[in-house]
Motif scaffolding. Sequence first.
Motif: not given
Length: 398
Positions: A141, A155, A179, A181, A202-204, A208, A211-212, A228
């Motif tokens: 990010s 990405n 997060e 794409e 990361s800014d997840a 998210q 899910e990761a 984050s």
Amino acid sequence: MKRLIITNGKIIFPDRLTEDGTIICEQGKITAITEKTDAFLKEESVETEIIDAKGNYVSPGFIDIHTHGAGGFDFMDGTVEAYLGAAETHAKYGTTALLPTTLAGSFEELMKTFSVYQTAKQKNKKGAAFLGLHLEGPYFSYNQRGAQDPKYLRNPDPAEYNRILEACNDIVRWSLAPELEGAMEFGRVLTLNNILPSIAHSDAIYEQVVEAYHAGFTHITHLYSAMSTITRRNAFRYAGIVEAAYLIDDMTVEIIADGVHLPKPLLQFVYKFKGPDKTALCTDSMRGAGMPDGESILGSLEKGQKVIIEDGVAKLPDRSAFAGSVATADRLVRTMIFLAEVPLTDAVKMMTITPARILKINDRKGSLEKGKDADLVIFDKNIHVSHTILGGNVIYRN
């Protein structure tokens, strides 16, 4: 075959100390842990080296799962000399095994690193052993880039990462922002290739991260750094990576325990709520580890960024962010004991068996047990290293 016997040591196990113990090593393995040495010393037909620990601590060798360099060398320099120099510097501070770690860079730099790693691994006789490569980036990010060079951020692209995976069989870990794409699919690809996907820069949000985690991201890179936490979006609050680290019980984390990246209360918070079995210590060190204060370079000598080493850490020139640590493994253990007030056995555990479990090499490394690799370190009550032993051979002696 040469035998190594270490006597008169306080032996550190994951859950206890033995006040006056002896360790016998043969053919690169630990063959016995005992308080009786006479029988071994009388076998004159076997060449034996005896090390008197003099009442100091005998620990498993330290395992650093995230380091960019040391001793004036960075793995992004792309030279065999840099790999060997960094490994030998880390060995002086008790590290017997490490993951050479890259930074966000060009595709060409990565490809060069792969070939250099192979040569360096074959020539590495005096330094900490290489356990495989850790790629940190370039899939990060922008807002959480920290000291990563923004011009290289992008990405995940299957056309790129599949070429990398085909070109190198030495990657064991890859840190990225889930997060982005295509990141979830990439995580599943890494998992299928037995490579650990790790959440970083990361800014997840929490959902998210969950899910990761199910996509294989079971580890978090340098917890609290470049990630984050609670945010507000359209008036609603969202939990972030930090909160997910604690809520997902089986998620493992690593912390830069240099006493600068994380202050005492956060070190204690991680220890109390995540625990030593899920928390690894890592240096995240750049070339300035083991070097004096002053100007330095983060990344390769050719394409890296200028940084300043001061206050026990590397910083960007404008001092807006840290630029990697200058810590060595002994400093991490020392900080956890004397600053965070963690018991010695737990501090050592976070530098030995816990990182070994994260890398799934705990069947052969990370603790002092019969049959495991004879990787050991001897240090005093202030965690000053006197001997580093790799495969039963002394690679550093102070």
